[in-house]
Design a protein around this motif. Structure first.
Motif, mmCIF file in Angstrom:
data_model
loop_
_atom_site.group_PDB
_atom_site.id
_atom_site.type_symbol
_atom_site.label_atom_id
_atom_site.label_comp_id
_atom_site.label_asym_id
_atom_site.label_seq_id
_atom_site.Cartn_x
_atom_site.Cartn_y
_atom_site.Cartn_z
ATOM 1 N N UNK A 118 0.821 -1.211 0.000
ATOM 2 C CA UNK A 118 0.000 0.000 0.000
ATOM 3 C C UNK A 118 0.858 1.266 0.000
ATOM 4 N N UNK A 119 1.964 1.243 0.734
ATOM 5 C CA UNK A 119 2.884 2.382 0.721
ATOM 6 C C UNK A 119 3.420 2.581 -0.699
ATOM 7 N N UNK A 120 3.845 1.487 -1.323
ATOM 8 C CA UNK A 120 4.371 1.548 -2.687
ATOM 9 C C UNK A 120 3.307 2.059 -3.662
ATOM 10 N N UNK A 121 2.105 1.564 -3.522
ATOM 11 C CA UNK A 121 1.000 1.983 -4.397
ATOM 12 C C UNK A 121 0.733 3.477 -4.258
ATOM 13 N N UNK A 122 0.725 3.956 -3.035
ATOM 14 C CA UNK A 122 0.479 5.377 -2.796
ATOM 15 C C UNK A 122 1.582 6.242 -3.392
ATOM 16 N N UNK A 123 2.828 5.830 -3.179
ATOM 17 C CA UNK A 123 3.953 6.629 -3.669
ATOM 18 C C UNK A 123 4.074 6.617 -5.192
ATOM 19 N N UNK A 124 3.617 5.562 -5.824
ATOM 20 C CA UNK A 124 3.771 5.460 -7.282
ATOM 21 C C UNK A 124 2.512 5.874 -8.052
ATOM 22 N N UNK A 125 1.512 6.396 -7.352
ATOM 23 C CA UNK A 125 0.259 6.777 -8.009
ATOM 24 C C UNK A 125 0.482 7.812 -9.113
ATOM 25 N N UNK A 126 1.320 8.795 -8.866
ATOM 26 C CA UNK A 126 1.571 9.842 -9.859
ATOM 27 C C UNK A 126 2.159 9.249 -11.144
ATOM 28 N N UNK A 127 3.073 8.315 -11.002
ATOM 29 C CA UNK A 127 3.676 7.669 -12.172
ATOM 30 C C UNK A 127 2.635 6.878 -12.957
ATOM 31 N N UNK A 128 1.755 6.176 -12.257
ATOM 32 C CA UNK A 128 0.704 5.434 -12.947
ATOM 33 C C UNK A 128 -0.248 6.372 -13.678
ATOM 34 N N UNK A 129 -0.586 7.504 -13.036
ATOM 35 C CA UNK A 129 -1.467 8.485 -13.673
ATOM 36 C C UNK A 129 -0.825 9.038 -14.944
ATOM 37 N N UNK A 130 0.475 9.325 -14.873
ATOM 38 C CA UNK A 130 1.177 9.835 -16.047
ATOM 39 C C UNK A 130 1.211 8.793 -17.167
ATOM 40 N N UNK A 131 1.410 7.532 -16.811
ATOM 41 C CA UNK A 131 1.433 6.461 -17.801
ATOM 42 C C UNK A 131 0.076 6.311 -18.478
ATOM 43 N N UNK A 132 -0.989 6.386 -17.696
ATOM 44 C CA UNK A 132 -2.336 6.295 -18.270
ATOM 45 C C UNK A 132 -2.632 7.473 -19.193
ATOM 46 N N UNK A 133 -2.211 8.651 -18.794
ATOM 47 C CA UNK A 133 -2.417 9.837 -19.618
ATOM 48 C C UNK A 133 -1.665 9.722 -20.945
ATOM 49 N N UNK A 134 -0.437 9.260 -20.883
ATOM 50 C CA UNK A 134 0.365 9.082 -22.091
ATOM 51 C C UNK A 134 -0.252 8.025 -22.994
ATOM 52 N N UNK A 135 -0.724 6.926 -22.404
ATOM 53 C CA UNK A 135 -1.357 5.867 -23.185
ATOM 54 C C UNK A 135 -2.608 6.384 -23.889
#
Length: 137
Positions: A105-122
């Motif tokens: 959960x800590x990892x998921x929270x910290x990496x949320x911004x990166x996932x959002x950026x990846x989805x936006x780029x996709x």
């Protein structure tokens, strides 16, 4: 495997080819970073170089110092949490029932911004490839 040595050499990159790919990525990243520093307003990275010089896709982490810092900070924090969990030290007085889930959960929270950026780029890539679909979404 059933492949001959010649077939394997034909399919896989040689160490010289891999080295050339890494060198080209470094050169393209430096070129883009230098051109980005010369501009005071935001311009998409692909405008800085011609398609014949290089493509910035896949180089985003190497190009963007903020992304590099976020990645470093995320790794550092996760490693620190992992160490604290191993030692049984937590910031709260409550006992953590599942340390692995807590770390996830800590990892998921910290990496949320990166996932959002990846989805936006996709999404942008999809609409660039299929512009007729943009009006349907």
């Amino acid at each position: 495997s059933d492949m001959t040595v010649e077939e394997k050499h034909a399919l896989w990159y040689s160490s010289d080819e891999l080295r050339a790919l890494r060198d080209n990525a470094r050169k393209a990243s430096r070129l883009i970073r230098q051109k980005c520093e010369d501009v005071s307003f935001h311009v998409p990275q692909h405008y800085f170089i011609s398609e014949y010089e290089a493509c910035s896709r896949g180089l985003e982490l190497r190009i963007d110092p903020e992304r590099q810092e976020n990645k470093h900070a995320t790794r550092h924090i996760i490693m620190k949490y992992q160490q604290r969990l191993r030692l049984g030290v937590t910031s709260s007085t409550s006992v953590i029932a599942d340390p692995k889930l807590y770390l996830a959960n800590v990892s998921k929270t910290l990496s949320q911004r990166s996932r959002d950026m990846a989805l936006s780029t996709a999404r942008k890539d999809y609409f660039a490839a299929y512009p007729e679909m943009e009006s349907l979404v």
